[in-house]
Design a protein around this motif. Structure first.
Motif: not given
Length: 547
Positions: A35-46
């Protein structure tokens, strides 16, 4: 099968795109939403994803900021922008950051399918290309390129060719080289491939090979007016054979040819910078009307390009200038000194691979020439001493100890050579100790900053790096080296550990804890918590409070 991440702060939109993509005929195995850029980065890092579709206008971190973070951490991950903004500035900035396409809401589903299919196919083809070297062609084209490359390499390195050999080699090359009635020169082009492309990010080994291939194409285009041919040299070097004139040898013609060589060198540097964002140094040989002289010209061009160590501000260097100044021996010495300097800066200095005995032999051979000995010796020891300034160690307790005026005072030339061994060994050990202490101090400051700011929903790697005054890429590398742990994994661990404590000793609700530890979305917090602990926040609370 592909994995896709969809980022949009409107759940209805991201859910609709997810449903449509999963129902399409594309080879998609999973679509994750954020739902936002920070969640997206967490997903990309995991997890690993093949493509990101992102909105531009989002709270907390917008799409442009997300793309900047992706460019820093995963520069080869393709991104498609989907936005209600039709402004050219948004589209231009998105494209500059590497967006593969820019779709305007409301999106036509067929158009989105076409764009997604194209980008995934490009990614697939790019993966294939990086496995091939040095030319992406296959089959007959690849064999022709290889034969041409081998013929060119033999032409500029083999010194005992017969007349028939030249005829055969020119046939294999199949290019514009005439073999008669011309003057020839060779340009050695050294590419700086540490960074490149329009993202100006660090270049991986696979992409370096493709960038080198693209540079050959640019080089041959640059030489088209001079009947030039280009091919791969060794390492980061390309080689070009240049053909000039009609065989006249008057002074006026030779002066004109030299001006043409200058134009060629500058054109090569300018075109590589303009079209590939690659910096290059060009070394240019003298001119000769004889094809059999190409191996000698090859040596001259290679020597000229190495002269950049003495003149780092010059992009085009000429062998004639070097010969006139008589700096060939000094240039070789500068190269050896720089190699030793790089060794001392390396991670492990217990075993120096540089030939210190060779350095001592050269200095020993200069003993009979007092002036040369002091010039060579002084250049070496003061360059090594300068490393203390490079690392900000001029105020350290041992700084005075390594001052060459102090260390070698009263020492005769013969004794200086033996003392030099000890000097290099002690300086290497001191540098390694100081660098290690500095790195540990930086990592400690990074950890302290994270522990103070992990609850900030807007925390980015760039913020952490700015706090310790280093680049984000270097801080990420250093943290990994010193702790054997990814920096953002450490942030997530701190957040989850604090969440575990709060679940165990407080009655705060999930959304309250989520917000306190740095997650804006309770759902995203739950996913991250389960990823790290294996259980949901509710189950964790039941288990610890039950105990």
């Amino acid at each position: 099968m592909y994995r896709i991440l969809v980022v949009d702060d409107e759940p209805r939109v991201s859910a609709g795109i997810k449903g449509y993509l999963m129902a399409s005929r594309l080879e998609i195995s999973h679509v994750e939403t954020a739902s936002n850029g920070f969640e997206a980065l967490d997903c990309l890092r995991m997890d690993t994803f093949d493509l990101v579709l992102t909105d531009i206008q989002m709270g907390m971190m917008n799409g442009i900021e997300l793309m900047e973070a992706i460019l820093l951490e995963q520069p080869h991950l393709p991104v498609i922008v989907i936005s209600a903004h039709e402004k050219f500035d948004f589209a231009k900035k998105a494209m500059r950051l590497g967006a593969k396409d820019y779709l305007i809401k409301p999106v036509e589903l067929e158009e989105m399918t076409r764009v997604v299919s194209r980008v995934l196919e490009e990614k697939k083809e790019s993966g294939r290309l990086t496995m091939q070297l040095p030319y992406p062609e296959t089959g007959k084209e690849a064999r022709q390129h290889m034969r041409r490359h081998e013929a060119l390499m033999e032409l500029v390195t083999e010194t005992e060719l017969q007349e028939k050999d030249y005829h055969d080699l020119l046939q294999d090359i199949g290019g514009p080289l005439k073999g008669e009635g011309s003057f020839y020169s060779i340009a050695a082009v050294h590419l700086n491939l540490s960074k490149g492309g329009f993202s100006n990010q660090e270049v991986t080994l696979k992409d370096r090979k493709l960038l080198k291939y693209a540079s050959i194409n640019i080089l041959e285009e640059s030489l088209s007016d001079w009947y030039g041919v280009a091919f791969n040299g060794f390492g980061n070097q390309l080689v070009a054979v240049i053909q000039l004139g009609d065989g006249e040898s008057s002074a006026g013609t030779r002066q004109y040819m030299n001006s043409q060589l200058n134009l060629i060198g500058q054109t090569i540097v300018m075109n590589l910078r303009q079209y590939l964002n690659v910096e290059a140094t060009v070394g240019i040989s003298t001119l000769s009307p004889d094809l059999s002289m190409l191996p000698k010209l090859m040596e001259e061009a290679g020597a000229a390009v190495e002269w950049r160590k003495l003149h780092p501000d010059n992009n085009v260097l000429y062998y004639e200038d070097m010969a006139a100044l008589g700096n060939l021996k000094m240039m070789e010495w500068v190269g050896m000194v720089e190699e030793l300097t790089l060794q001392l800066k390396a991670e492990e200095t217990a075993q120096l691979s540089v030939d210190t005995e060779g350095i001592l032999r050269i200095l020993s051979g200069l003993n009979q020439t007092e002036g040369l000995f002091h010039s060579f010796f002084g250049l070496l020891v003061y360059r090594l001493y300068g490393l203390l300034f490079d690392y900000g160690l001029e105020n350290s307790a041992s700084f005075r100890h390594f001052d060459p005026d102090v260390y070698f005072r009263g020492t005769e030339n013969e004794a200086k050579l033996e003392t030099l061994k000890t000097y290099i060994r002690e300086l290497a050990a001191f540098l390694r100790q100081c660098i290690s202490e500095r790195d540990q101090s930086v990592v400690s400051r990074v950890k302290a900053y994270i522990e103070q700011h992990y609850g900030n929903h807007s925390l980015k790697i760039q913020d952490v790096a700015g706090a310790v005054h280093f680049s984000a890429a270097y801080v990420s590398y250093l943290f990994k080296k010193e702790t054997n742990k990814n920096l953002w994994d450490y942030v997530s661990e701190i957040r989850i550990e604090e969440a575990k404590r709060m679940l165990a000793v407080t009655d705060m609700k999930r959304y309250e804890i989520s917000y306190q530890v740095g997650y804006q979305s309770p759902e995203h917090f739950s996913r991250m918590f389960k990823r790290f602990t294996g259980v949901s926040p509710a189950d964790y609370r039941k288990s610890v409070q039950g105990e």
